[in-house]
Design a protein around this motif. Structure first.
Motif, PDB file in Angstrom:
ATOM      1  N   SER A 170       0.815  -1.221   0.000  1.00 43.35           N
ATOM      2  CA  SER A 170       0.000   0.000   0.000  1.00 43.35           C
ATOM      3  C   SER A 170       0.846   1.267   0.000  1.00 43.35           C
ATOM      4  O   SER A 170       0.324   2.369  -0.028  1.00 43.35           O
ATOM      5  N   PHE A 171       2.200   1.126   0.023  1.00 41.12           N
ATOM      6  CA  PHE A 171       3.079   2.300   0.035  1.00 41.12           C
ATOM      7  C   PHE A 171       3.523   2.699  -1.363  1.00 41.12           C
ATOM      8  O   PHE A 171       3.721   1.856  -2.238  1.00 41.12           O
ATOM      9  N   LEU A 172       3.744   4.010  -1.515  1.00 34.78           N
ATOM     10  CA  LEU A 172       4.359   4.544  -2.730  1.00 34.78           C
ATOM     11  C   LEU A 172       5.557   5.382  -2.313  1.00 34.78           C
ATOM     12  O   LEU A 172       5.475   6.125  -1.333  1.00 34.78           O
ATOM     13  N   VAL A 173       6.658   5.263  -3.029  1.00 36.43           N
ATOM     14  CA  VAL A 173       7.822   6.119  -2.773  1.00 36.43           C
ATOM     15  C   VAL A 173       7.984   6.989  -4.015  1.00 36.43           C
ATOM     16  O   VAL A 173       8.150   6.456  -5.116  1.00 36.43           O
ATOM     17  N   ASP A 174       7.941   8.315  -3.867  1.00 34.96           N
ATOM     18  CA  ASP A 174       8.027   9.147  -5.079  1.00 34.96           C
ATOM     19  C   ASP A 174       9.443   9.671  -5.312  1.00 34.96           C
ATOM     20  O   ASP A 174      10.370   9.358  -4.559  1.00 34.96           O
ATOM     21  N   TRP A 213       7.119  10.977   9.188  1.00 33.38           N
ATOM     22  CA  TRP A 213       8.411  11.598   9.510  1.00 33.38           C
ATOM     23  C   TRP A 213       9.313  11.775   8.301  1.00 33.38           C
ATOM     24  O   TRP A 213      10.399  12.350   8.421  1.00 33.38           O
ATOM     25  N   CYS A 214       8.923  11.300   7.127  1.00 37.77           N
ATOM     26  CA  CYS A 214       9.780  11.468   5.943  1.00 37.77           C
ATOM     27  C   CYS A 214      10.044  12.959   5.725  1.00 37.77           C
ATOM     28  O   CYS A 214       9.105  13.731   5.482  1.00 37.77           O
ATOM     29  N   PRO A 215      11.303  13.395   5.779  1.00 39.90           N
ATOM     30  CA  PRO A 215      11.578  14.833   5.680  1.00 39.90           C
ATOM     31  C   PRO A 215      11.286  15.398   4.291  1.00 39.90           C
ATOM     32  O   PRO A 215      11.145  16.614   4.134  1.00 39.90           O
ATOM     33  N   GLU A 216      11.198  14.530   3.293  1.00 41.05           N
ATOM     34  CA  GLU A 216      10.929  14.999   1.924  1.00 41.05           C
ATOM     35  C   GLU A 216       9.471  14.813   1.516  1.00 41.05           C
ATOM     36  O   GLU A 216       9.108  15.118   0.385  1.00 41.05           O
ATOM     37  N   ASN A 217       8.661  14.280   2.402  1.00 37.98           N
ATOM     38  CA  ASN A 217       7.270  13.947   2.055  1.00 37.98           C
ATOM     39  C   ASN A 217       7.221  13.082   0.785  1.00 37.98           C
ATOM     40  O   ASN A 217       6.394  13.272  -0.105  1.00 37.98           O
ATOM     41  N   ALA A 218       8.145  12.122   0.748  1.00 37.06           N
ATOM     42  CA  ALA A 218       8.269  11.272  -0.444  1.00 37.06           C
ATOM     43  C   ALA A 218       7.533   9.940  -0.287  1.00 37.06           C
ATOM     44  O   ALA A 218       7.394   9.197  -1.249  1.00 37.06           O
ATOM     45  N   LEU A 219       7.083   9.651   0.944  1.00 36.31           N
ATOM     46  CA  LEU A 219       6.395   8.378   1.195  1.00 36.31           C
ATOM     47  C   LEU A 219       4.897   8.610   1.293  1.00 36.31           C
ATOM     48  O   LEU A 219       4.454   9.500   2.025  1.00 36.31           O
ATOM     49  N   HIS A 220       4.156   7.785   0.590  1.00 32.10           N
ATOM     50  CA  HIS A 220       2.696   7.969   0.561  1.00 32.10           C
ATOM     51  C   HIS A 220       1.987   6.629   0.642  1.00 32.10           C
ATOM     52  O   HIS A 220       2.568   5.587   0.322  1.00 32.10           O
TER      53      HIS A 220
END
Ligand SMILES: Cc1cc2nc3c(=O)[nH]c(=O)nc-3n(C[C@H](O)[C@H](O)[C@H](O)COP(=O)(O)O)c2cc1C
Length: 250
Positions: A170-174, A213-220
């Motif tokens: 269910s995760f996406l890494v952008d 906590w992802c500092p880049e807001n790259a995990l969704h």
């Protein structure tokens, strides 16, 4: 006094810090064979994941030999705590632990599939989280009791039934991911590995720490209400890493 805690976004740690005593992060105990603790008062603070509690919390209650004159348990929750604290109390009784003080604290709901974090952050004042936190602290320091009848509560298993081995899907890494590794360090289950990309294992506890906590807001999440995130303002990233990072134990 010892206050055990489990936290993803800091709500439960913020309360644990307020209550005080020796603070012990439950994920740091996962590999210990012997879990024996004695103190005048022993408590546990954790997030409510209805209909249950985080797996590591239930396993801790199953495994630990706790000796105290006063036991307390507090669940932090966002919008609907259900019967979870009663079920946890019932579960603890089967392990010989009777909570003298059992309550719940309403705060920001960090559940990304359903809630928008900017809207949730604005609920802290109306939920009176600050005032309730002070009251809980006062009650515990005065060793007040708040007993409830938990006999009719639903039974819970030692593992949160909501844990899904396929959660990783269910995760996406952008493309903003720079492989900094914070997601691995805040994961209380040691379920995230960062090499040439981010890998999610099969024992995700759904706590959402990596996402928030992802500092880049790259995990969704493939299904999330919005990309806004929540981190409790009384808690620093380094405190979450100290509490949750599994590699620092080695
Ligand atoms: C998987 C999951 C399930 C949750 N279930 C509930 C729930 O059933 N009811 C509720 O009010 N809040 C629920 N929440 C919100 C958390 O209990 C709440 O935000 C808690 O304070 C988070 O604590 P933490 O910051 O210490 O991780 C859930 C959060 C997650 C991640």
């Amino acid at each position: 006094m010892i206050t055990f805690y489990y936290t993803a976004t800091g709500n439960s740690l913020a309360l644990a810090k307020e209550i005080g005593g020796e603070l012990i992060a439950i994920p740091q105990l996962a590999d210990f064979d012997q879990l024996a603790y004695k103190a005048d008062a022993i408590g546990i603070v954790f997030p409510i994941y209805s209909p249950s509690a985080p797996t590591e919390v239930l396993q801790f209650l199953s495994r630990a030999a706790l000796n105290a004159d006063y036991f307390f348990a507090i669940g932090t929750f966002g919008n609907d705590a259900g019967q979870v604290m009663m079920s946890v109390a019932k579960f603890a009784e089967t392990r010989g632990i009777h909570f003298d003080y059992l309550t719940q604290l309403q705060t920001v709901d960090n559940y990304l599939p359903v809630f928008e974090m900017a809207e949730e952050a604005a609920t802290l004042l109306p939920k009176k989280t600050r005032e309730r936190t002070k009251q809980i602290k006062e009650d515990i320091l005065a060793r007040r009791r708040s007993t409830i009848d938990f006999r009719s509560a639903a039974e819970i298993a030692a593992v949160n039934p909501a844990i899904d081995p396929a959660a990783a899907e269910s995760f996406l890494v952008d493309e903003r991911c720079n492989l900094c590794g914070i997601c691995a360090k805040v994961c209380p289950a040691g379920n995230v590995t960062v090499k040439e990309k981010v890998y999610f294992g099969a024992h995700c506890e759904n706590c959402e720490a990596c996402l928030h906590w992802c500092p880049e807001n790259a995990l969704h999440l493939k299904e999330e209400k919005s990309s806004a995130r929540w981190q409790n303002p009384s808690v620093k990233l380094r405190e979450i890493i100290r509490a949750n990072w599994q590699d620092q134990k080695k």
